[in-house]
Motif scaffolding. Structure first.
Motif, short mmCIF file in Angstrom:
data_model
loop_
_atom_site.label_atom_id
_atom_site.label_comp_id
_atom_site.label_asym_id
_atom_site.label_seq_id
_atom_site.Cartn_x
_atom_site.Cartn_y
_atom_site.Cartn_z
N MET A 146 0.84 -1.18 0.00
CA MET A 146 0.00 0.00 0.00
C MET A 146 0.89 1.24 0.00
O MET A 146 1.87 1.31 0.71
CB MET A 146 -0.91 -0.02 1.23
N ILE A 147 0.52 2.22 -0.78
CA ILE A 147 1.27 3.46 -0.88
C ILE A 147 0.53 4.54 -0.11
O ILE A 147 -0.70 4.60 -0.14
CB ILE A 147 1.43 3.89 -2.35
N LYS A 148 1.29 5.39 0.58
CA LYS A 148 0.67 6.53 1.25
C LYS A 148 1.53 7.76 1.03
O LYS A 148 2.72 7.66 0.76
CB LYS A 148 0.46 6.28 2.74
N ILE A 149 0.92 8.93 1.14
CA ILE A 149 1.65 10.18 0.97
C ILE A 149 2.33 10.51 2.30
O ILE A 149 1.69 10.55 3.34
CB ILE A 149 0.70 11.32 0.56
N SER A 150 3.64 10.72 2.26
CA SER A 150 4.37 11.08 3.48
C SER A 150 4.91 12.50 3.40
O SER A 150 5.17 13.11 4.43
CB SER A 150 5.52 10.10 3.74
N LEU A 151 5.08 13.01 2.17
CA LEU A 151 5.65 14.34 2.00
C LEU A 151 5.06 14.97 0.74
O LEU A 151 4.89 14.30 -0.26
CB LEU A 151 7.18 14.24 1.84
N THR A 152 4.77 16.24 0.84
CA THR A 152 4.40 17.02 -0.33
C THR A 152 5.12 18.37 -0.17
O THR A 152 5.70 18.62 0.89
CB THR A 152 2.87 17.17 -0.48
N SER A 153 5.11 19.17 -1.19
CA SER A 153 5.88 20.40 -1.08
C SER A 153 5.12 21.60 -1.62
O SER A 153 4.19 21.47 -2.40
CB SER A 153 7.23 20.28 -1.80
N VAL A 154 5.56 22.76 -1.18
CA VAL A 154 5.09 24.03 -1.70
C VAL A 154 6.34 24.88 -1.94
O VAL A 154 7.23 24.93 -1.09
CB VAL A 154 4.09 24.72 -0.73
N PRO A 155 6.47 25.45 -3.14
CA PRO A 155 7.66 26.26 -3.42
C PRO A 155 7.55 27.60 -2.71
O PRO A 155 6.47 28.19 -2.66
CB PRO A 155 7.61 26.43 -4.94
N VAL A 156 8.66 28.06 -2.18
CA VAL A 156 8.65 29.35 -1.47
C VAL A 156 9.85 30.18 -1.91
O VAL A 156 10.91 29.66 -2.21
CB VAL A 156 8.66 29.14 0.07
N ASP A 157 9.65 31.50 -1.95
CA ASP A 157 10.73 32.38 -2.39
C ASP A 157 11.70 32.71 -1.26
O ASP A 157 12.78 33.23 -1.51
CB ASP A 157 10.18 33.65 -3.04
N ASP A 158 11.32 32.43 -0.02
CA ASP A 158 12.17 32.71 1.13
C ASP A 158 11.80 31.71 2.23
O ASP A 158 10.70 31.80 2.79
CB ASP A 158 11.95 34.15 1.60
N GLN A 159 12.69 30.77 2.53
CA GLN A 159 12.35 29.73 3.49
C GLN A 159 12.09 30.25 4.90
O GLN A 159 11.21 29.75 5.59
CB GLN A 159 13.45 28.65 3.53
N ASP A 160 12.85 31.24 5.35
CA ASP A 160 12.65 31.77 6.70
C ASP A 160 11.31 32.49 6.81
O ASP A 160 10.58 32.33 7.79
CB ASP A 160 13.80 32.68 7.11
N LYS A 161 10.98 33.29 5.79
CA LYS A 161 9.69 33.98 5.76
C LYS A 161 8.56 32.95 5.70
O LYS A 161 7.54 33.08 6.40
CB LYS A 161 9.62 34.92 4.55
N ALA A 162 8.75 31.90 4.91
CA ALA A 162 7.74 30.85 4.80
C ALA A 162 7.56 30.12 6.12
O ALA A 162 6.43 29.86 6.54
CB ALA A 162 8.13 29.86 3.70
N LEU A 163 8.66 29.82 6.81
CA LEU A 163 8.55 29.13 8.10
C LEU A 163 7.75 29.99 9.07
O LEU A 163 6.87 29.48 9.79
CB LEU A 163 9.93 28.82 8.67
N ASN A 164 8.01 31.27 9.10
CA ASN A 164 7.26 32.17 9.97
C ASN A 164 5.77 32.15 9.62
O ASN A 164 4.91 32.03 10.49
CB ASN A 164 7.81 33.60 9.88
N PHE A 165 5.43 32.27 8.33
CA PHE A 165 4.04 32.31 7.91
C PHE A 165 3.33 30.98 8.21
O PHE A 165 2.24 30.97 8.78
CB PHE A 165 3.92 32.64 6.42
N TYR A 166 3.96 29.88 7.83
CA TYR A 166 3.30 28.58 7.98
C TYR A 166 3.19 28.14 9.44
O TYR A 166 2.28 27.38 9.78
CB TYR A 166 4.00 27.53 7.12
N THR A 167 4.08 28.62 10.30
CA THR A 167 3.99 28.25 11.72
C THR A 167 3.23 29.31 12.52
O THR A 167 2.21 29.02 13.13
CB THR A 167 5.37 28.01 12.35
N ASN A 168 3.69 30.55 12.50
CA ASN A 168 3.11 31.58 13.36
C ASN A 168 1.75 32.10 12.87
O ASN A 168 0.97 32.60 13.68
CB ASN A 168 4.07 32.75 13.52
N ILE A 169 1.47 31.99 11.59
CA ILE A 169 0.19 32.47 11.06
C ILE A 169 -0.77 31.30 10.83
O ILE A 169 -1.87 31.27 11.38
CB ILE A 169 0.38 33.27 9.75
N LEU A 170 -0.35 30.31 10.02
CA LEU A 170 -1.25 29.20 9.72
C LEU A 170 -1.37 28.21 10.88
O LEU A 170 -2.39 27.55 11.02
CB LEU A 170 -0.83 28.47 8.45
N GLY A 171 -0.32 28.09 11.69
CA GLY A 171 -0.41 27.22 12.87
C GLY A 171 0.23 25.85 12.73
O GLY A 171 0.05 24.99 13.60
#
Length: 129
Positions: free
Chosen positions: A1-26
């Protein structure tokens, strides 16, 4: 059986993305491994910390940049995240300054909204009705 373990979203700035995805989206940071000028950087849902990881992938490949830009210009979300109460999430995120290209609306058997992740993408939020 296959399952999804990882998917990705491209970001122009990893640090800015980490802040948005953690501190804003949760999301919660799962992994951060330096790899030259970039890093292997993943986040997970606090509700499924052993579930699917979202890779905040550095936008370093020119054809991928063009694809990301074309999707955004067309108003097409890169991916979709499920929420239990879309109106509540819309209010919470709006109060945090998040910009939406589509406010909550019914779309067949679901309610959707589309937000700007500040890192080059539109992201759809979806609530099953």
């Amino acid at each position: 059986m296959i399952k999804i373990s990882l998917t990705s979203v491209p970001v122009d700035d990893q640090d800015k993305a980490l802040n948005f995805y953690t501190n804003i989206l949760g999301f919660i940071k799962k992994a951060e491994v330096p790899l030259g000028e970039h890093k292997w950087l993943t986040v997970v849902s606090p509700l499924e910390q052993s579930g699917v990881e979202l890779l905040l992938e550095p936008m370093a490949f020119e054809p991928a940049k063009q694809y990301q830009s074309a999707l955004k210009e067309a108003g097409i979300p890169w991916t979709s995240f499920a929420v239990d109460d879309i109106k509540k999430e819309y209010e919470r995120l709006s109060n945090l300054g998040v910009n939406f290209s589509i406010t909550p609306r019914e779309a067949g058997p679901v309610m959707i909204a589309v937000l700007d992740d500040t890192c080059g993408n539109y992201i759809q939020l979806m609530q099953e009705l």
